[in-house]
Design a protein around this motif. Structure first.
Motif, PDB file in Angstrom:
ATOM      1  N   UNK A  14       9.206   1.709   9.936  1.00  9.02           N
ATOM      2  CA  UNK A  14       8.286   0.660   9.474  1.00  9.02           C
ATOM      3  C   UNK A  14       7.862  -0.322  10.555  1.00  9.02           C
ATOM      4  N   UNK A  15       8.683  -0.473  11.598  1.00  8.39           N
ATOM      5  CA  UNK A  15       8.384  -1.477  12.617  1.00  8.39           C
ATOM      6  C   UNK A  15       8.738  -0.931  13.990  1.00  8.39           C
ATOM      7  N   UNK A  16       7.777  -0.403  14.732  1.00 10.01           N
ATOM      8  CA  UNK A  16       8.096   0.216  16.019  1.00 10.01           C
ATOM      9  C   UNK A  16       8.724  -0.749  17.016  1.00 10.01           C
TER      10      UNK A  16
ATOM     11  N   UNK B 153       2.526   6.472  11.517  1.00  7.84           N
ATOM     12  CA  UNK B 153       2.468   5.184  12.226  1.00  7.84           C
ATOM     13  C   UNK B 153       1.260   4.336  11.851  1.00  7.84           C
ATOM     14  N   UNK B 154       0.076   4.951  11.782  1.00  5.50           N
ATOM     15  CA  UNK B 154      -1.122   4.167  11.491  1.00  5.50           C
ATOM     16  C   UNK B 154      -1.139   3.700  10.035  1.00  5.50           C
ATOM     17  N   UNK B 155      -0.653   4.540   9.132  1.00  7.34           N
ATOM     18  CA  UNK B 155      -0.585   4.133   7.717  1.00  7.34           C
ATOM     19  C   UNK B 155       0.337   2.938   7.540  1.00  7.34           C
ATOM     20  N   UNK B 156       1.451   2.932   8.208  1.00  6.01           N
ATOM     21  CA  UNK B 156       2.369   1.793   8.105  1.00  6.01           C
ATOM     22  C   UNK B 156       1.771   0.549   8.754  1.00  6.01           C
ATOM     23  N   UNK B 157       1.033   0.734   9.803  1.00  4.84           N
ATOM     24  CA  UNK B 157       0.377  -0.407  10.435  1.00  4.84           C
ATOM     25  C   UNK B 157      -0.658  -1.027   9.496  1.00  4.84           C
ATOM     26  N   UNK B 158      -1.355  -0.182   8.745  1.00  4.18           N
ATOM     27  CA  UNK B 158      -2.347  -0.661   7.786  1.00  4.18           C
ATOM     28  C   UNK B 158      -1.708  -1.139   6.485  1.00  4.18           C
ATOM     29  N   UNK B 159      -0.449  -0.798   6.247  1.00  3.24           N
ATOM     30  CA  UNK B 159       0.189  -1.144   4.987  1.00  3.24           C
ATOM     31  C   UNK B 159      -0.160  -0.201   3.863  1.00  3.24           C
ATOM     32  N   UNK B 160      -0.496   1.049   4.190  1.00  2.00           N
ATOM     33  CA  UNK B 160      -0.855   2.045   3.184  1.00  2.00           C
ATOM     34  C   UNK B 160       0.337   2.972   2.966  1.00  2.00           C
ATOM     35  N   UNK B 161       0.758   3.118   1.725  1.00  2.00           N
ATOM     36  CA  UNK B 161       1.943   3.901   1.400  1.00  2.00           C
ATOM     37  C   UNK B 161       1.586   5.355   1.102  1.00  2.00           C
TER      38      UNK B 161
END
Length: 845
Positions: free
Chosen positions: A385-387, A627-635
């Motif tokens: 969730x947090x690189x 990675x990009x989905x988590x950055x956008x907050x998309x589950x």
């Protein structure tokens, strides 16, 4: 031969630079002609200008670098139709006068608009039709870097990319394939000569490689996030520890890959916000091989004070210690993939002290010659969730690849290179009859010149081939023939022959085939296009439409996605405008590359699925990986691979909410409603604001987010009337995107202040947030459709559009409207239009 080729190309370039002649209309003898547009100027237009415009657009103020003060009578005004076209566009869209000035009355707009539409040029464009308008003329175009690489690939079957080392191509009208700006310099000519030698050798005999296998390259990932673009042997920075790169392999063979990973789990985390070290060089040294950090520290503290020496560990104690280190962290899979296919895996266990002295991972793989994508990663970390949580206190990643070494080639294939049969279309190695050699040369020249080779051209090259054959092989002779062809102006330039008839004329089928292939593929025509051209069938509208569909479904159409899409949307700026890594801790090179890929995949989907181009505004889907989905907050999106994701349109939809677009339209440390508003006006609506006036003070942004919000600072900036003219157009659009920070992440606060996304345009329309902005753009979609058509047409023609092209653009947009503005309809209408199929008689190439 070298100097002759240079002179030929330089002479052609000079011819291409000569401008076309002007023509004037005639009057009936004995009569004077009153310029069109003079009637009504003093009575209807000048009073409106004096009351509403001249305060800013005077010789003294020149707002937007435009003065209307000199136009005091209709005769003078009618001589500058290009100025009045801009005035017409501004007043009919409500952009002028700017707020807080009162808008023009409908009567004033009607009076001025009616007069402007009577002007020469504008009147012709308005009254003209696509059937009678001038199709225009395109300058002879040099192949740009992408076109050169693609053309030698399809002509000769080589996979090298020599044009990557050529000077950067100049751009015009937003694209680097515009004939008027593609000049040629002595340095570029030298590059052409050297490239011809390398390409011809690779095409006939294959790329050179060492007789004995050895080290080919050592790939080394960047150790920290910075503003520089990874190049050479350096690979992009990844907080998840991934090594990824594209590498060119010279021959079909086995290659050995050796990489060493670092396991620094359990080394401690940063205390407090921000990055702990400026660079990895400032980090603490690594422990000795197999050392137990706490025990080693204890021994260091006790040394010299009479402490008893520590006894050696027993086998049982050593095993227990190793097991404790191994169990400190769960095992995690490490995978090595080539071109997306996993070829080796390993399990990494324990903390940084477990198996510290491990050696290289080694795997040998058979690969074909050409470019291949290499990747070593920990796939499970794609779902972290947090690189930034993977960064230790010493600045290192918990897991990372230290280096990868590529060795080889082992057991190289003795077979001829892949493109051999593209060249030697008859005969067998060592056995080529004179008739076969003539056939090889004629075929080579025809395909390279993209037209039937003339008998005199073939005979001239055959004389060279015959001379070489007297003391060398046929293969060597053909290699020199390829060199000759690759430095010929007929190869380096796309030349369209003038017609003996006056006025506009149809392109030949071969010229049309080249226009079509370089538009959709950035490369030469394939065999099917050549065959249709030989049969004179390509100008048949039904055949042309069928070929457009076929070519867009071909993998080579990815060139249109990349070369048109990246330049239209300014995606090539993403490596030059990286967010500040000290402020945006989740940002690294890998995430920026993911953002770029999201946008290119979106463009590809619109094209290959024949979707409406209005999806660029608010298409409710995108392509994401973990990675990009988590950055956008998309589950609901996991893993490293990209997948199509349906969106609800609340936070994300359309390209304006892509991280790539939001990043390139921001500064490195903060958002900029001005840059984002300008990007929308310029790239989506084709209404770029004029450059700022001279001596305008910069925005005071040192305390933005603490003492004042960005909106407050910009409102102070707009208090200057000369600034308000443009900022009243840009700022409201940019405010709508303020829910996204400078790195494209969603936010509700900007520092200490709540984000305010409301805005009102000069024409009085109000909206809030990205969703409201997209609804407004969609409601006024005609502006976007027209601008997209103009940009795609400019790219396809290789020239800027002129007033005379307006009827064609009108016709194309009207045709596309009947098919819901689908991508294929827009492209097909462009290809069928007179500017694409025809050419005007001109003074020179």
């Amino acid at each position: 031969m070298r100097s002759n080729a240079s002179r030929l190309v330089m002479a052609l370039a000079m011819c291409a630079a000569i401008g076309s002649g002007l023509f004037t209309g005639a009057t009936v003898e004995g009569q004077s002609r009153t310029p069109a547009g003079t009637d009504g100027f003093r009575e209807d237009v000048l009073p409106v200008l004096s009351k509403n415009c001249l305060r800013c657009h005077s010789d003294r103020q020149q707002a937007g670098k435009l003065s209307l003060e000199g136009f005091r009578d209709g005769a003078l005004a009618s001589e500058r139709p290009e100025v009045w076209q801009k005035v017409l566009d501004k007043i009919t869209t409500g952009q002028m006068p700017p707020r807080p000035m009162a808008p023009l009355s409908s009567a004033d707009v009607g009076a001025v608009s009616e007069w402007i539409r009577t002007l020469p040029g504008i009147a012709e464009a308005a009254a003209g039709s696509a059937a009678t308008a001038d199709p225009g003329r395109v300058t002879a175009r040099r192949l740009n870097r992408a076109e050169y690489n693609n053309t030698i690939r399809d002509l000769l079957g080589v996979t090298i990319r020599p044009a990557d080392e050529f000077p950067i191509d100049d751009s015009g009208y937003g694209f680097d394939n515009i004939g008027d700006v593609l000049s040629i310099s002595p340095m570029l000519m030298e590059k052409y000569i050297n490239a011809a030698r390398v390409v011809a050798r690779a095409a006939v005999f294959g790329e050179p490689y060492a007789e004995k296998p050895g080290l080919l390259v050592s790939l080394n990932p960047k150790k920290m996030q910075d503003d520089l673009h990874a190049k050479g042997n350096e690979t992009p920075y990844s907080m998840r520890g991934t090594l990824y790169a594209t590498y060119h392999f010279p021959v079909d063979a086995e290659y050995e890959f050796r990489w060493r990973y670092g396991n620094y789990r359990g080394r401690g985390k940063p205390v407090g916000p921000g990055r702990p070290f400026a660079s990895a060089a400032a980090a603490a040294p690594a422990p000795p091989d197999g050392a137990d950090q706490p025990a080693a520290a204890a021994r260091g503290r006790g040394a010299g004070r009479g402490a008893a020496p520590r006894r050696p560990l027993t086998d049982e104690e050593r095993k227990a210690r190793e097991e404790k280190l191994r169990a400190a962290f769960p095992p995690i899979l490490m995978a090595f993939s080539i071109d997306g296919k996993t070829v080796a895996t390993d399990m990494v266990e324990g903390d940084g002290n477990f198996d510290y002295a491990h050696g290289d991972n080694i795997v040998r793989v058979h690969l074909t010659a050409g470019d291949h994508q290499l990747r070593v990663s920990w796939p499970d970390l794609a779902n972290h969730p947090n690189p930034f949580g993977l960064i230790n206190a010493d600045g290192r990643q918990e897991l990372f690849v230290d280096y990868m070494r590529v060795l080889g080639p082992y057991n190289p294939s003795p077979a001829p290179p892949a493109g051999y049969r593209k060249i030697f279309i008859c005969g067998e190695p060592g056995r080529y009859s004179p008739a076969c050699v003539r056939q090889i040369v004629a075929n080579l020249m025809t395909r390279a010149y993209r037209r039937p080779a003339k008998e005199s051209e073939v005979q001239r090259l055959l004389e060279l081939v015959d001379d070489v054959q007297k003391h060398d092989s046929v293969e060597q002779a053909i290699r020199l023939a390829i060199e000759f062809v690759l430095v010929s102006p007929n190869f380096l330039f796309r030349i369209e022959q003038d017609s003996a008839t006056a006025g506009a004329y149809q392109l030949s089928d071969h010229e049309l085939a080249s226009r079509l292939s370089y538009f959709l593929w950035s490369s030469m025509p394939d065999d099917e296009l050549f065959q249709l051209a030989v049969q004179n069938r390509l100008r048949d509208p039904e055949v042309l439409q069928q070929q457009v569909g076929r070519m867009l479904s071909d993998e080579k159409s990815s060139a249109l996605v990349k070369n048109f899409g990246e330049q239209w949307l300014n995606l090539r700026l993403i490596d030059r405008t990286k967010p500040d890594s000290d402020k945006f801790l989740a940002m690294d090179d890998e995430l920026l590359d993911d953002m770029r890929r999201e946008t290119l995949l979106f463009i590809r989907a619109v094209m290959h699925e024949n979707r409406s181009i209005l999806d660029f505004i608010d298409g409710r889907f995108t392509f994401l990986n973990g990675p990009l989905a988590r950055y956008y907050g998309i589950k609901g999106v996991d893993g490293e691979s990209f997948q199509r994701v349906e969106l609800d349109g609340e936070q994300r939809s359309g390209i304006v909410t892509h991280g790539s677009i939001l990043t390139i339209s921001s500064y490195s440390t903060r958002t900029s409603p001005v840059l984002r508003g300008k990007w929308v006006l310029d790239n989506l609506l084709g209404a770029p604001p004029p450059p700022p006036p001279d001596n305008v003070p910069a925005l005071e942004d040192t305390d933005v987010g603490t003492a004042a919000s960005m909106r407050e600072r910009l409102e102070q900036h707009r208090a200057n009337p000369s600034c308000a003219v443009c900022h009243d157009q840009m700022d409201p659009i940019g405010f709508a995107l303020e829910n996204y920070d400078a790195a494209g992440a969603w936010r509700l606060k900007d520092g200490n202040f709540d984000v305010d996304t409301t805005g009102t345009l000069p024409d009085g329309r109000s909206f809030a947030g990205a969703r409201g902005l997209k609804a407004l753009l969609r409601a006024d979609s005609a502006a976007f459709v027209r601008h997209f058509t103009e940009k795609l047409m400019t790219y396809g023609l290789g020239r800027g559009l002129e007033r005379g092209d307006r009827p064609f653009v009108d016709h194309i947009t009207k045709e596309a409207a009947g098919d819901e503005y689908r991508f294929l309809s827009v492209v097909t209408s462009i290809v069928k239009s007179p500017p694409f199929r025809m050419r005007s008689k001109g003074g020179s190439l």
